[in-house]
Design an enzyme around this catalytic site. Structure first.
Site, PDB file in Angstrom:
ATOM      1  N   ASP A 113      -6.366  -3.360  -7.510  1.00  0.00           N
ATOM      2  CA  ASP A 113      -7.023  -3.821  -6.289  1.00  0.00           C
ATOM      3  C   ASP A 113      -7.424  -5.275  -6.493  1.00  0.00           C
ATOM      4  OD1 ASP A 113      -8.201  -2.635  -3.601  1.00  0.00           O
ATOM      5  OD2 ASP A 113      -9.609  -4.123  -4.352  1.00  0.00           O
ATOM      6  N   ARG A 139      -6.783  11.753  -6.938  1.00  0.00           N
ATOM      7  CA  ARG A 139      -8.023  10.979  -6.777  1.00  0.00           C
ATOM      8  C   ARG A 139      -9.225  11.841  -6.398  1.00  0.00           C
ATOM      9  NH1 ARG A 139      -9.128   6.473  -4.573  1.00  0.00           N
ATOM     10  NH2 ARG A 139     -11.161   7.342  -4.982  1.00  0.00           N
ATOM     11  N   ARG A 153      -3.458   6.639   0.209  1.00  0.00           N
ATOM     12  CA  ARG A 153      -3.863   7.862   0.908  1.00  0.00           C
ATOM     13  C   ARG A 153      -2.815   8.481   1.806  1.00  0.00           C
ATOM     14  NH1 ARG A 153      -9.500   5.585   2.883  1.00  0.00           N
ATOM     15  NH2 ARG A 153      -8.093   3.804   2.981  1.00  0.00           N
ATOM     16  N   ARG A 194       0.812  -1.217   0.000  1.00  0.00           N
ATOM     17  CA  ARG A 194       0.000   0.000   0.000  1.00  0.00           C
ATOM     18  C   ARG A 194       0.850   1.274   0.000  1.00  0.00           C
ATOM     19  NH1 ARG A 194      -5.544  -0.615   1.472  1.00  0.00           N
ATOM     20  NH2 ARG A 194      -6.113  -2.674   0.734  1.00  0.00           N
ATOM     21  N   TYR A 202     -14.897 -12.006   0.711  1.00  0.00           N
ATOM     22  CA  TYR A 202     -15.673 -10.809   0.354  1.00  0.00           C
ATOM     23  C   TYR A 202     -16.955 -11.177  -0.398  1.00  0.00           C
ATOM     24  CZ  TYR A 202     -11.929  -7.617   1.793  1.00  0.00           C
ATOM     25  OH  TYR A 202     -11.018  -6.917   2.516  1.00  0.00           O
TER      26      TYR A 202
HETATM   27  O1  CP3 Z   1       0.173  -1.612  -2.412  1.00  0.00           O
HETATM   28  C1  CP3 Z   1      -0.095  -0.738  -3.252  1.00  0.00           C
HETATM   29  O2  CP3 Z   1       0.403   0.404  -3.210  1.00  0.00           O
HETATM   30  C2  CP3 Z   1      -0.984  -1.087  -4.441  1.00  0.00           C
HETATM   31  C3  CP3 Z   1      -2.335  -0.791  -4.202  1.00  0.00           C
HETATM   32  C4  CP3 Z   1      -3.312  -1.771  -3.583  1.00  0.00           C
HETATM   33  C5  CP3 Z   1      -4.663  -1.388  -3.430  1.00  0.00           C
HETATM   34  N1  CP3 Z   1      -5.366  -2.463  -3.001  1.00  0.00           N
HETATM   35  C6  CP3 Z   1      -5.210  -0.066  -3.756  1.00  0.00           C
HETATM   36  C7  CP3 Z   1      -6.291   0.426  -2.894  1.00  0.00           C
HETATM   37  C8  CP3 Z   1      -3.206  -3.103  -3.163  1.00  0.00           C
HETATM   38  C9  CP3 Z   1      -1.981  -3.987  -3.105  1.00  0.00           C
HETATM   39  C10 CP3 Z   1      -4.522  -3.522  -2.799  1.00  0.00           C
HETATM   40  C11 CP3 Z   1      -4.842  -4.904  -2.388  1.00  0.00           C
HETATM   41  C12 CP3 Z   1      -6.010  -5.123  -1.530  1.00  0.00           C
HETATM   42  N2  CP3 Z   1      -7.271  -4.580  -1.648  1.00  0.00           N
HETATM   43  C13 CP3 Z   1      -6.048  -6.057  -0.479  1.00  0.00           C
HETATM   44  C14 CP3 Z   1      -4.910  -6.933  -0.065  1.00  0.00           C
HETATM   45  C15 CP3 Z   1      -3.894  -6.139   0.676  1.00  0.00           C
HETATM   46  C16 CP3 Z   1      -4.218  -5.950   2.137  1.00  0.00           C
HETATM   47  O3  CP3 Z   1      -4.284  -4.792   2.544  1.00  0.00           O
HETATM   48  O4  CP3 Z   1      -4.357  -6.940   2.833  1.00  0.00           O
HETATM   49  C17 CP3 Z   1      -7.339  -6.032   0.078  1.00  0.00           C
HETATM   50  C18 CP3 Z   1      -7.831  -6.849   1.265  1.00  0.00           C
HETATM   51  C19 CP3 Z   1      -8.094  -5.106  -0.676  1.00  0.00           C
HETATM   52  C20 CP3 Z   1      -9.522  -4.744  -0.526  1.00  0.00           C
HETATM   53  C21 CP3 Z   1      -9.635  -3.283  -0.248  1.00  0.00           C
HETATM   54  N3  CP3 Z   1      -9.625  -2.309  -1.227  1.00  0.00           N
HETATM   55  C22 CP3 Z   1      -9.650  -2.639   1.020  1.00  0.00           C
HETATM   56  C23 CP3 Z   1      -9.664  -3.323   2.355  1.00  0.00           C
HETATM   57  C24 CP3 Z   1      -9.661  -1.239   0.755  1.00  0.00           C
HETATM   58  C25 CP3 Z   1      -9.561  -0.118   1.754  1.00  0.00           C
HETATM   59  C26 CP3 Z   1     -10.865   0.528   2.086  1.00  0.00           C
HETATM   60  C27 CP3 Z   1     -10.593   1.884   2.717  1.00  0.00           C
HETATM   61  O5  CP3 Z   1     -10.977   2.871   2.098  1.00  0.00           O
HETATM   62  O6  CP3 Z   1     -10.000   1.915   3.797  1.00  0.00           O
HETATM   63  C28 CP3 Z   1      -9.649  -1.076  -0.647  1.00  0.00           C
HETATM   64  C29 CP3 Z   1      -9.612   0.201  -1.390  1.00  0.00           C
HETATM   65  C30 CP3 Z   1      -8.245   0.577  -1.825  1.00  0.00           C
HETATM   66  N4  CP3 Z   1      -7.463  -0.217  -2.613  1.00  0.00           N
HETATM   67  C31 CP3 Z   1      -7.563   1.788  -1.587  1.00  0.00           C
HETATM   68  C32 CP3 Z   1      -6.347   1.716  -2.268  1.00  0.00           C
HETATM   69  C33 CP3 Z   1      -5.291   2.777  -2.386  1.00  0.00           C
HETATM   70  C34 CP3 Z   1      -8.111   2.970  -0.779  1.00  0.00           C
HETATM   71  C35 CP3 Z   1      -9.245   3.613  -1.506  1.00  0.00           C
HETATM   72  C36 CP3 Z   1      -9.065   5.091  -1.721  1.00  0.00           C
HETATM   73  O7  CP3 Z   1      -7.951   5.575  -1.981  1.00  0.00           O
HETATM   74  O8  CP3 Z   1     -10.095   5.793  -1.673  1.00  0.00           O
END
Ligand code: CP3
Length: 346
Positions: free
Chosen positions: A78, A42, A33, A29, A153
């Site tokens: 994602d 974004r 953010r 990640r 999910y």
């Molecule tokens: O690592 C990186 O920089 C690449 C980006 C990345 C995202 N999602 C972008 C994202 C990666 C590797 C993921 C994988 C992902 N997504 C996982 C596995 C990694 C982990 O954390 O265990 C999981 C479980 C998800 C599902 C998911 N998508 C979650 C839990 C969330 C967060 C919700 C929140 O807003 O807190 C997302 C959304 C997401 N995916 C964001 C990002 C940057 C945040 C959304 C935003 O910026 O508005």
């Protein structure tokens, strides 16, 4: 982004357990953010739209590489991207995560899970192509969600703490469970193969929530499906990283599923992980992301401890034990990169 050679990068060499001039470091990640430049790009664009636009994928993936000098980029994508591309109705709700319009809980819903055609994720292939060109030698990590984490999910309908419906289906209707996971393994393998064909240097399989299972249940209900994905990548030769949170009790099983590198969260010291895994697997991790909120001397001591404990492993890629938390000060991440490079330099 300065290395123009096509020699294996420090990151790829560490994944293979080869000697390296310094430890490679990147952060799960790292795009997201915690970076003001991410928040501004974004601001007016919904998450699912940003995830489909090659120009934005390119820019957001590059942001942390420019800022922190990490040794690898990770594709901005994602775990739900291949599901949405295949036609499953879902959303990514800010502050919540994936939300599924019609949760999948019976044989008819499982039978309706679509196949992913590679052309449905051609925007990902295009973004990878742009990035490999521009990164010129800095490796790009591709990734996907593993069948268990995706299934959790899809069955729960959104994030869960207890996985009650998931476990009810797994134990109560194993045939339906296995049918769902085998469809998800097919989607995932197609998605990561598209990324490899487009030029990623490594693949990480995120089974973020697999630590909710006992080792026995993991081996019985999950490992065969993750193995389909990981073994399907074997002949590509790219390093395969297999990560989950709270998986200290089943690291050997995650390795046996077909990994080259096993991700370890902060609960398990890397020397303990290395002893469990033996000489054939590298480790990745494992600074507690919450420790980044402590005063710098604390962060520094933790980085030094982790670098020292990682020396027991066949190879070590420095990372956090889970993703960067949104309120993290990005300056601290930049300092961690410099410190890891400094203390690990031979
Ligand atoms: O690592 C990186 O920089 C690449 C980006 C990345 C995202 N999602 C972008 C994202 C990666 C590797 C993921 C994988 C992902 N997504 C996982 C596995 C990694 C982990 O954390 O265990 C999981 C479980 C998800 C599902 C998911 N998508 C979650 C839990 C969330 C967060 C919700 C929140 O807003 O807190 C997302 C959304 C997401 N995916 C964001 C990002 C940057 C945040 C959304 C935003 O910026 O508005």
């Amino acid at each position: 982004m300065s290395d123009t050679s096509r020699e294996p990068s420090v990151f790829v060499r560490a994944c293979h357990g080869e000697s390296v001039p310094h430890l490679p470091v990147w952060f799960m990640r790292q795009a997201g953010r915690s970076l003001p430049e991410y928040r501004s790009i974004r601001a007016d664009i919904p998450m699912l739209e940003a995830l489909r636009r090659p120009d934005l994928i390119r820019e957001i993936t590059l942001q942390p590489v420019r800022r922190h000098g990490v040794d690898a980029a990770i594709l901005f994508s994602d775990i739900v991207v291949p599901l949405a591309a295949a036609g499953i109705d879902l959303d990514l709700k800010p502050g919540v995560g994936p939300v599924i319009a019609e949760p999948i809980r019976d044989p008819a819903a499982v039978a309706a899970v679509p196949v992913l055609e590679p052309a449905q994720v051609d925007f990902v292939a295009e973004a990878v192509g742009l990035l490999v060109e521009e990164l010129s030698g800095t490796p790009l990590i591709g990734f996907a969600g593993a069948p268990f984490t995706l299934a959790s999910y899809l069955i729960e309908g959104g994030p869960s703490r207890t996985y009650e419906r998931t476990k009810a289906l797994m134990h109560g209707a194993p045939d339906v469970w296995h049918a769902l996971c085998s469809r998800l393994a097919d989607i995932t393998l197609t998605f990561v193969r598209v990324q490899v064909a487009a030029g990623v240097s490594a693949v990480q399989l995120f089974d973020s929530w697999a630590g909710a299972l006992s080792e026995a249940d993991y081996r019985r209900y999950v490992m065969p499906h993750s193995a389909t994905v990981l073994s399907g990548l074997a002949e590509s030769g790219v390093p395969r990283i297999h990560f989950g949170v709270g998986t200290g009790h089943m690291l050997p099983a995650m390795a046996e599923a077909g990994a080259d590198v096993v991700g370890v969260d902060w609960r398990t010291p890397l020397d303990t992980a290395a002893a469990l895994l033996g000489p054939n697997f590298a480790v990745q991790g494992n600074l507690d992301p919450a420790v980044l909120f402590a005063p710098w001397p604390v962060v520094e001591a933790e980085v030094r401890r982790i670098v020292a404990e990682g020396r027991a492993a066949h190879g070590h890629v420095f990372n956090l034990g889970h993703g960067v938390l949104p309120d993290t000060d990005p300056e601290v991440l930049t300092r961690v990169v410099a410190l890891v490079h400094e203390v690990s330099a031979a």
